[in-house]
Write an enzyme that holds these catalytic residues in place. Structure first.
Site, short mmCIF file in Angstrom:
data_model
loop_
_atom_site.label_atom_id
_atom_site.label_comp_id
_atom_site.label_asym_id
_atom_site.label_seq_id
_atom_site.Cartn_x
_atom_site.Cartn_y
_atom_site.Cartn_z
N LYS A 89 0.80 -1.22 0.00
CA LYS A 89 0.00 0.00 0.00
C LYS A 89 0.84 1.29 0.00
CE LYS A 89 -4.27 -1.80 1.99
NZ LYS A 89 -5.32 -1.58 2.99
N ASP A 126 -10.35 3.08 1.61
CA ASP A 126 -10.64 2.61 2.98
C ASP A 126 -11.44 3.67 3.73
OD1 ASP A 126 -9.52 0.11 2.91
OD2 ASP A 126 -7.56 0.75 3.63
#
Ligand code: NAP
Length: 298
Positions: A89, A126
């Protein structure tokens, strides 16, 4: 060639058997290392089928050293985009040619979109996944919410804190095992964030309307040492980002005390929505059927 790219070549060189020639098929992916555990293919393939879209979504195991070369494959047009999971990420954030401003404030990306120019844009969904989960399962949760306790200060926590700030929360108590990490995050993300240690929970929880676990504690039913949820007000909501198991020891204890709870599976489902829409042009729905499908795989 290293393992990750060999796997990538093997996977995407196949012609999807169910799409007749002449139909333009869009290909998307989730990259990680390892990747076999990912539920994202289940989610996106459900939506591809439900929306009768000619597309594919495949798990691809890519080693960290091979990630730059994988980005080139996206730029070349082999994929419309995809998801990024651990451990990529932060690296994907740096490799992206462009980034949405939200991804910039969070410092990590979980979604990549190939733009018309060929550039790869990094996004962080997210944030939307966290908000979408609570909005669906605890409607009105952020109205008149003054104080929140957040446990953890890792990558997922950054998206949660930015999301809480967007809802105007007055005080975010950021408690982490390593206090220095929470202190750094409080400075970096700015706003009404008070960093502290997990030992401060009883004092910080007294007026909190919401408790969020963003640590990995709870996976494989692990639990916090001596975290007394009895310190929370009786009307507090408790949510956990961990969804394996679905009911973590933290959520089980909250329920036993009569507190409201929301599990972390909804966040996983909702964070997938913006990516699918960007790649395939249809905003998919998080339905009870999809949730049941993913729940059965846990
Ligand atoms: P991360 O960056 O590695 O951060 C891990 C956090 O957990 C750190 O704050 C760490 O504290 C803390 N921690 C680890 N072991 C601990 C222990 N034994 N006691 C107390 N604290 C401990 O991980 P992440 O990417 O933020 O992910 C965290 C969790 O969220 C994972 O379980 C992940 O699966 C889940 N997640 C769920 C979703 C969803 O869609 N539901 C989305 C993203 C992530 P230190 O700083 O002290 O090491």
């Amino acid at each position: 060639m290293q393992d990750g790219l060999e796997t990538a070549t093997r996977v995407d060189s196949k012609t999807p058997p169910h799409h007749p020639p002449g139909i333009h098929v869009k290909h998307a992916f989730v990259v990680g290392h390892p990747i076999a555990h990912s539920r994202s293919p289940l989610i996106h393939n459900y939506w591809l089928k439900a929306n009768a879209i000619a597309g594919t979504y495949e798990p691809i195991d890519v080693l960290p050293d091979d990630l730059p070369a994988f980005f080139d494959r996206i730029r070349e047009g082999r994929y419309v985009g995809g998801n990024v999971t651990l451990p990529h990420k932060a690296a994907a954030y740096l490799l992206s040619d462009e980034r949405e401003s939200l991804a910039d404030s969070i410092g990590a990306v979980n979604t990549l979109v190939r733009l018309g120019s060929g550039a790869v844009e990094g996004r962080n969904t997210d944030y939307l996944g966290f908000l979408g989960n609570l909005d669906q399962n605890a409607p009105g949760w952020s109205e008149a919410l003054n104080e929140v306790v957040v446990l953890g200060a890792g990558g997922a926590c950054r998206a949660v804190v930015v999301a809480l700030k967007s809802r105007g929360v007055r005080c975010i108590h950021l408690l982490n095992r390593t206090i220095g990490t929470a202190e750094d995050m409080a400075i970096e993300l700015e706003g009404p964030i008070a960093a502290g240690s997990l030992a401060e929970f009883p004092k910080r929880a007294r007026r909190a309307g919401l408790l969020i676990n963003t640590t990995s504690v709870g996976m494989k039913s692990t639990r916090f040492d001596g975290l007394d949820l009895g310190a929370l007000p009786q009307d507090a909501l408790v949510t956990d980002l961990v969804y394996t198991p679905l009911v973590t020891p933290l959520l089980a204890e909250a329920r036993a005390l009569g507190l409201r709870t929301v599990d972390g599976l909804g966040m996983l489902l909702h964070q997938a929505v913006p990516g699918f829409e960007a790649w395939f042009g249809v905003k998919p729905e998080v339905t009870a059927e999809l949730r049941a499908l993913v729940e059965a795989s846990l």
